[in-house]
Motif scaffolding. Sequence first.
Motif, PDB file in Angstrom:
ATOM      1  N   ALA A   1       0.834  -1.206   0.000  1.00 57.23           N
ATOM      2  CA  ALA A   1       0.000   0.000   0.000  1.00 57.23           C
ATOM      3  C   ALA A   1       0.866   1.252   0.000  1.00 57.23           C
ATOM      4  CB  ALA A   1      -0.932  -0.010   1.211  1.00 57.23           C
ATOM      5  N   LEU A   2       1.909   1.264   0.809  1.00 56.53           N
ATOM      6  CA  LEU A   2       2.806   2.413   0.857  1.00 56.53           C
ATOM      7  C   LEU A   2       3.507   2.618  -0.481  1.00 56.53           C
ATOM      8  CD1 LEU A   2       4.141   4.608   2.600  1.00 56.53           C
ATOM      9  CD2 LEU A   2       5.895   2.929   3.170  1.00 56.53           C
ATOM     10  N   GLY A   3       3.953   1.522  -1.094  1.00 57.65           N
ATOM     11  CA  GLY A   3       4.612   1.627  -2.392  1.00 57.65           C
ATOM     12  C   GLY A   3       3.687   2.171  -3.463  1.00 57.65           C
ATOM     13  N   LEU A   4       2.447   1.702  -3.478  1.00 60.75           N
ATOM     14  CA  LEU A   4       1.484   2.195  -4.463  1.00 60.75           C
ATOM     15  C   LEU A   4       1.195   3.679  -4.261  1.00 60.75           C
ATOM     16  CD1 LEU A   4      -0.437   1.590  -6.800  1.00 60.75           C
ATOM     17  CD2 LEU A   4      -2.163   0.984  -5.102  1.00 60.75           C
ATOM     18  N   MET A   5       1.034   4.078  -3.011  1.00 64.51           N
ATOM     19  CA  MET A   5       0.798   5.501  -2.748  1.00 64.51           C
ATOM     20  C   MET A   5       1.994   6.343  -3.163  1.00 64.51           C
ATOM     21  SD  MET A   5      -1.332   5.681   0.835  1.00 64.51           S
ATOM     22  CE  MET A   5      -0.099   4.829   1.795  1.00 64.51           C
ATOM     23  N   LEU A   6       3.187   5.843  -2.920  1.00 62.93           N
ATOM     24  CA  LEU A   6       4.395   6.579  -3.295  1.00 62.93           C
ATOM     25  C   LEU A   6       4.528   6.691  -4.805  1.00 62.93           C
ATOM     26  CD1 LEU A   6       6.815   8.050  -2.170  1.00 62.93           C
ATOM     27  CD2 LEU A   6       8.020   5.892  -2.047  1.00 62.93           C
ATOM     28  N   ILE A   7       4.217   5.624  -5.527  1.00 64.64           N
ATOM     29  CA  ILE A   7       4.282   5.663  -6.992  1.00 64.64           C
ATOM     30  C   ILE A   7       3.293   6.683  -7.541  1.00 64.64           C
ATOM     31  CG2 ILE A   7       3.696   4.322  -9.060  1.00 64.64           C
ATOM     32  CD1 ILE A   7       5.089   1.935  -7.740  1.00 64.64           C
ATOM     33  N   ILE A   8       2.078   6.686  -7.029  1.00 68.01           N
ATOM     34  CA  ILE A   8       1.068   7.648  -7.489  1.00 68.01           C
ATOM     35  C   ILE A   8       1.469   9.070  -7.133  1.00 68.01           C
ATOM     36  CG2 ILE A   8      -1.326   8.404  -7.145  1.00 68.01           C
ATOM     37  CD1 ILE A   8      -2.015   5.389  -6.864  1.00 68.01           C
ATOM     38  N   THR A   9       1.997   9.260  -5.930  1.00 66.34           N
ATOM     39  CA  THR A   9       2.424  10.597  -5.512  1.00 66.34           C
ATOM     40  C   THR A   9       3.568  11.104  -6.378  1.00 66.34           C
ATOM     41  OG1 THR A   9       1.746  10.122  -3.242  1.00 66.34           O
ATOM     42  CG2 THR A   9       3.274  11.951  -3.562  1.00 66.34           C
ATOM     43  N   LEU A  10       4.528  10.241  -6.675  1.00 66.97           N
ATOM     44  CA  LEU A  10       5.642  10.650  -7.530  1.00 66.97           C
ATOM     45  C   LEU A  10       5.144  11.077  -8.909  1.00 66.97           C
ATOM     46  CD1 LEU A  10       8.309   7.947  -6.649  1.00 66.97           C
ATOM     47  CD2 LEU A  10       8.526  10.404  -6.273  1.00 66.97           C
ATOM     48  N   GLU A  11       4.212  10.321  -9.468  1.00 63.17           N
ATOM     49  CA  GLU A  11       3.658  10.665 -10.779  1.00 63.17           C
ATOM     50  C   GLU A  11       2.942  12.004 -10.727  1.00 63.17           C
ATOM     51  OE1 GLU A  11       2.786  10.399 -14.764  1.00 63.17           O
ATOM     52  OE2 GLU A  11       4.010   8.986 -13.623  1.00 63.17           O
ATOM     53  N   THR A  12       2.208  12.238  -9.652  1.00 63.72           N
ATOM     54  CA  THR A  12       1.457  13.488  -9.515  1.00 63.72           C
ATOM     55  C   THR A  12       2.387  14.678  -9.369  1.00 63.72           C
ATOM     56  OG1 THR A  12      -0.343  12.279  -8.447  1.00 63.72           O
ATOM     57  CG2 THR A  12      -0.300  14.665  -8.135  1.00 63.72           C
ATOM     58  N   VAL A  13       3.415  14.530  -8.567  1.00 64.90           N
ATOM     59  CA  VAL A  13       4.309  15.648  -8.263  1.00 64.90           C
ATOM     60  C   VAL A  13       5.326  15.899  -9.373  1.00 64.90           C
ATOM     61  CG1 VAL A  13       6.082  16.458  -6.661  1.00 64.90           C
ATOM     62  CG2 VAL A  13       4.018  15.368  -5.781  1.00 64.90           C
ATOM     63  N   MET A  14       5.927  14.824  -9.887  1.00 67.80           N
ATOM     64  CA  MET A  14       7.047  14.979 -10.808  1.00 67.80           C
ATOM     65  C   MET A  14       6.694  14.762 -12.276  1.00 67.80           C
ATOM     66  SD  MET A  14       9.945  13.005  -8.580  1.00 67.80           S
ATOM     67  CE  MET A  14      11.311  13.473  -9.632  1.00 67.80           C
ATOM     68  N   GLY A  15       5.551  14.198 -12.563  1.00 68.49           N
ATOM     69  CA  GLY A  15       5.188  13.938 -13.951  1.00 68.49           C
ATOM     70  C   GLY A  15       6.059  12.840 -14.546  1.00 68.49           C
ATOM     71  N   ASP A  16       6.523  13.050 -15.779  1.00 64.87           N
ATOM     72  CA  ASP A  16       7.333  12.036 -16.464  1.00 64.87           C
ATOM     73  C   ASP A  16       8.718  11.851 -15.845  1.00 64.87           C
ATOM     74  OD1 ASP A  16       5.374  11.348 -18.232  1.00 64.87           O
ATOM     75  OD2 ASP A  16       6.040  12.735 -19.808  1.00 64.87           O
ATOM     76  N   ALA A  17       9.178  12.844 -15.099  1.00 63.55           N
ATOM     77  CA  ALA A  17      10.494  12.727 -14.457  1.00 63.55           C
ATOM     78  C   ALA A  17      10.492  11.700 -13.325  1.00 63.55           C
ATOM     79  CB  ALA A  17      10.931  14.087 -13.917  1.00 63.55           C
ATOM     80  N   ALA A  18       9.323  11.231 -12.947  1.00 71.52           N
ATOM     81  CA  ALA A  18       9.216  10.286 -11.835  1.00 71.52           C
ATOM     82  C   ALA A  18       9.512   8.849 -12.245  1.00 71.52           C
ATOM     83  CB  ALA A  18       7.815  10.356 -11.236  1.00 71.52           C
ATOM     84  N   ARG A  19       9.611   8.568 -13.534  1.00 67.23           N
ATOM     85  CA  ARG A  19       9.751   7.183 -14.008  1.00 67.23           C
ATOM     86  C   ARG A  19      10.903   6.423 -13.354  1.00 67.23           C
ATOM     87  NH1 ARG A  19       4.975   7.421 -15.539  1.00 67.23           N
ATOM     88  NH2 ARG A  19       4.447   8.077 -17.627  1.00 67.23           N
ATOM     89  N   PRO A  20      12.109   6.956 -13.280  1.00 71.31           N
ATOM     90  CA  PRO A  20      13.188   6.188 -12.635  1.00 71.31           C
ATOM     91  C   PRO A  20      12.908   5.925 -11.150  1.00 71.31           C
ATOM     92  CG  PRO A  20      14.092   8.041 -13.857  1.00 71.31           C
ATOM     93  CD  PRO A  20      12.624   8.191 -13.877  1.00 71.31           C
ATOM     94  N   TRP A  21      12.343   6.919 -10.476  1.00 70.28           N
ATOM     95  CA  TRP A  21      12.047   6.764  -9.057  1.00 70.28           C
ATOM     96  C   TRP A  21      10.926   5.750  -8.841  1.00 70.28           C
ATOM     97  CZ3 TRP A  21      15.680   8.165  -6.044  1.00 70.28           C
ATOM     98  CH2 TRP A  21      16.497   9.224  -6.394  1.00 70.28           C
ATOM     99  N   GLN A  22       9.985   5.714  -9.758  1.00 76.41           N
ATOM    100  CA  GLN A  22       8.924   4.719  -9.659  1.00 76.41           C
ATOM    101  C   GLN A  22       9.493   3.311  -9.826  1.00 76.41           C
ATOM    102  OE1 GLN A  22       6.366   6.340 -12.697  1.00 76.41           O
ATOM    103  NE2 GLN A  22       4.911   7.113 -11.167  1.00 76.41           N
ATOM    104  N   GLY A  23      10.474   3.172 -10.683  1.00 79.59           N
ATOM    105  CA  GLY A  23      11.142   1.884 -10.843  1.00 79.59           C
ATOM    106  C   GLY A  23      11.863   1.455  -9.571  1.00 79.59           C
ATOM    107  N   VAL A  24      12.487   2.407  -8.908  1.00 86.10           N
ATOM    108  CA  VAL A  24      13.171   2.114  -7.647  1.00 86.10           C
ATOM    109  C   VAL A  24      12.153   1.672  -6.596  1.00 86.10           C
ATOM    110  CG1 VAL A  24      14.462   3.158  -5.734  1.00 86.10           C
ATOM    111  CG2 VAL A  24      15.125   3.633  -8.093  1.00 86.10           C
ATOM    112  N   VAL A  25      11.033   2.388  -6.515  1.00 82.45           N
ATOM    113  CA  VAL A  25       9.991   2.028  -5.550  1.00 82.45           C
ATOM    114  C   VAL A  25       9.445   0.631  -5.855  1.00 82.45           C
ATOM    115  CG1 VAL A  25       7.674   2.608  -4.721  1.00 82.45           C
ATOM    116  CG2 VAL A  25       9.372   4.413  -5.018  1.00 82.45           C
ATOM    117  N   LEU A  26       9.213   0.341  -7.116  1.00 80.37           N
ATOM    118  CA  LEU A  26       8.725  -0.982  -7.504  1.00 80.37           C
ATOM    119  C   LEU A  26       9.724  -2.075  -7.136  1.00 80.37           C
ATOM    120  CD1 LEU A  26       6.550  -2.677  -8.872  1.00 80.37           C
ATOM    121  CD2 LEU A  26       7.731  -2.282 -11.034  1.00 80.37           C
ATOM    122  N   ALA A  27      11.003  -1.824  -7.359  1.00 80.83           N
ATOM    123  CA  ALA A  27      12.036  -2.799  -6.994  1.00 80.83           C
ATOM    124  C   ALA A  27      12.053  -3.022  -5.479  1.00 80.83           C
ATOM    125  CB  ALA A  27      13.404  -2.326  -7.473  1.00 80.83           C
TER     126      ALA A  27
END
Length: 77
Positions: free
Chosen positions: A18-44
Motif C-alpha cells: 500500500a505504501l509503495g502504491l501511494m508513493l508511486i502515485i504521488t511521484l507521478e502526480t508531483v514529478m510527472g514524467d520525471a518520476a519514471r526512474p524513481w517509480q522503478g526504484v519504488v517498484l524494486a
Amino acid sequence: MPQPAFDILRALAIGSQALGLMLIITLETVMGDAARPWQGVVLALMVAAALTIALIRLYRRNRLRKQQAQRVADEDN
C-alpha cells in the motif's frame, strides 16, 4: 495448526504494498514524467520486500514443521 488472529507478516506485506502504491502515485502526480526512474526504484523495493516476507514466512513454516516432527519422534520413543 490454527492460524493466529493477527499475522504480523501479512500486515507488513499489505502495508508495504500500500505504501509503495501511494508513493508511486504521488511521484507521478508531483514529478510527472520525471518520476519514471524513481517509480522503478519504488517498484524494486516493493518486490524485494515481498520476497523477503515470503522467505521469512517459509523459514517459519519449515521451522514449525521440524519442531512438530521432533515432538512426534520424542513421543514415539
